[in-house]
Design a protein around this motif. Structure first.
Motif, short mmCIF file in Angstrom:
data_model
loop_
_atom_site.label_atom_id
_atom_site.label_comp_id
_atom_site.label_asym_id
_atom_site.label_seq_id
_atom_site.Cartn_x
_atom_site.Cartn_y
_atom_site.Cartn_z
N GLY A 326 25.68 -25.24 -36.76
CA GLY A 326 26.55 -24.57 -35.80
C GLY A 326 26.45 -25.08 -34.38
N MET A 327 25.66 -26.11 -34.13
CA MET A 327 25.55 -26.63 -32.77
C MET A 327 26.80 -27.44 -32.43
N THR A 328 27.11 -27.52 -31.17
CA THR A 328 28.30 -28.25 -30.72
C THR A 328 27.99 -29.02 -29.45
N GLY A 329 28.91 -29.90 -29.11
CA GLY A 329 28.85 -30.59 -27.84
C GLY A 329 27.69 -31.56 -27.69
N LEU A 330 27.28 -31.75 -26.43
CA LEU A 330 26.25 -32.73 -26.12
C LEU A 330 24.91 -32.36 -26.74
N ALA A 331 24.61 -31.06 -26.83
CA ALA A 331 23.34 -30.63 -27.42
C ALA A 331 23.23 -31.08 -28.87
N ALA A 332 24.32 -30.96 -29.61
CA ALA A 332 24.32 -31.39 -31.01
C ALA A 332 24.09 -32.89 -31.12
N LEU A 333 24.71 -33.66 -30.22
CA LEU A 333 24.54 -35.12 -30.26
C LEU A 333 23.10 -35.51 -29.94
N VAL A 334 22.49 -34.85 -28.96
CA VAL A 334 21.11 -35.17 -28.58
C VAL A 334 20.16 -34.86 -29.75
N VAL A 335 20.33 -33.69 -30.36
CA VAL A 335 19.48 -33.34 -31.50
C VAL A 335 19.71 -34.31 -32.66
#
Length: 389
Positions: A326-335
């Motif tokens: 369920g993560m989105t955006g830049l945070a999802a890409l970093v993870v």
């Protein structure tokens, strides 16, 4: 000689005491210092640990490999005796072996796989005895030979893993890099997280199926090529019907690379002019399958395909885990990039272990290549998104 050269000239007490005091100092070895004792005790602990590793590995082996491993353990025991003799009363309480030796022992007791032999090979190659004046030349030579012995044993295991394991490791690496690049490129183009997730799932399925099919075709083709180049024994069945005057059987053996003398001798055997030195039952039945797989190093096509599919999928799912959660955006890409980075370090480290090289170097190389590909794709996605947008 000194008995015959003017003894009265050197009859003073000082001259009489000098030889007595200098003789012991030239004959007795210097007492070991604290640094020597500490180093020797560490050597002793490591030799004991390495001998235990080889004995533990031998428990899971049989025949020649078991005998080789036990011989290595015996050699480490000789080295242990050397350090015990030097230490003497300073041996003291047993010292803990190095962390690497204890880790090797744990793996040998619980797994006993080719990874342990690969690690042992690296350990033997980094022996400090070559620069230690208290190690005998025989011990230095032993450690150098041990590296080659362990290399040979590890090579046997590497050959057994070659086909399927190659597909597994590189399938996982391809899944990690390709799907991370796909996810990064799609995200950089400006599409929503749902589209990025669907693209990642599609990339996972398409890549895994493609890798599995490609490995199946590759390995099956290689095995068929090897089978096609293997000579048959049909010459024995056809020999009785050949015309002796115009015998083309000689051409068969010449084409296989035999010398003319050896080829003529084999022709005479096949024609019945000499006693045959082969097994007629096998020669007359070339279709009978061999009891031993001659293409073991290639691996089976189905095994390679299944490994490639599963490991590509296991690698390709890592970049989309944050989006699945369920993560989105830049945070999802970093993870996503962080998870893939850890996985690339692990796969590179495993390849380094099996190849007998530095796991850290191979892991960092995998990381640099993977992140470089993902970074380039991200920039291309941004450029494409700005043009289309």
């Amino acid at each position: 000689m000194s008995q015959h050269t003017e003894p009265d000239r050197h009859d003073s007490p000082q001259h009489r005491r000098a030889p007595a005091s200098s003789a012991p100092s030239s004959a007795a070895p210097a007492a070991p210092g604290p640094a020597d004792i500490k180093r020797w005790r560490q050597y002793l602990a490591d030799e004991r640990a390495e001998a235990a590793v080889y004995r533990d590995l031998a428990q899971n082996r049989s025949g020649e490999e078991r005998a080789i491993l036990l011989a290595l353990a015996e050699a480490e025991g000789r080295h242990e005796a050397h350090w015990l003799q030097l230490l003497g009363e300073h041996a003291g309480k047993d010292r803990h072996a190095s962390l690497q030796s204890r880790f090797l022992g744990f793996l040998a007791r619980h797994f006993g796989s080719v990874f342990v032999l690969a690690l042992a090979q690296r350990a033997e190659s980094r022996s400090p005895y070559a620069t230690d004046p208290h190690a005998t030349p025989a011990m230095v030579a032993d450690e150098q030979i041990h590296e080659e012995v362990v290399r040979g044993l590890a090579t046997r295991g590497r050959n057994r893993l070659a086909g399927t394991f190659r597909a597994a490791v590189f399938g996982a690496n391809d899944g990690l890099v390709s799907n991370l690049s796909l996810v990064m490129g799609m995200a950089a183009s400006g599409v929503g997280s749902q589209v990025v997730l669907l693209s990642g799932v599609a990339g996972l399925l398409a890549g895994a199926l493609s890798m599995g099919a490609g490995e199946f075709i590759s390995v099956r083709s290689q095995r068929e090529l090897l089978a096609a180049t293997r000579p048959t024994q049909i010459t024995l069945a056809a020999a009785p019907s050949l015309d002796i005057e115009h015998n083309e059987l000689l051409l068969v053996y010449l084409a296989r690379g035999m010398s003319r003398e050896a080829a003529e001798h084999r022709v005479a055997e096949r024609m019945g002019l000499l006693e045959c030195d082969c097994d007629p039952s096998l020669s007359l039945q070339p279709e009978v399958p061999e009891t031993e797989d001659q293409h073991e190093a290639v691996g089976t096509a189905w095994g390679a395909a299944a490994s490639s599919f599963c490991f590509f999928a296991s690698g390709a799912i890592v970049p989309i885990i944050p989006f699945l959660l369920g993560m989105t955006g830049l945070a999802a890409l970093v993870v996503s990039a962080s998870l893939v980075g850890v996985a690339l370090l692990l796969t590179g480290g495993v390849v380094g272990l099996l190849s007998g090289t530095s796991p850290a170097t191979r892991g960092l190389r995998q990381l640099a290549i993977g992140m470089g590909a993902a970074g380039v794709t991200y920039l291309l996605g941004m450029a494409f998104g700005s043009v289309v947008g």
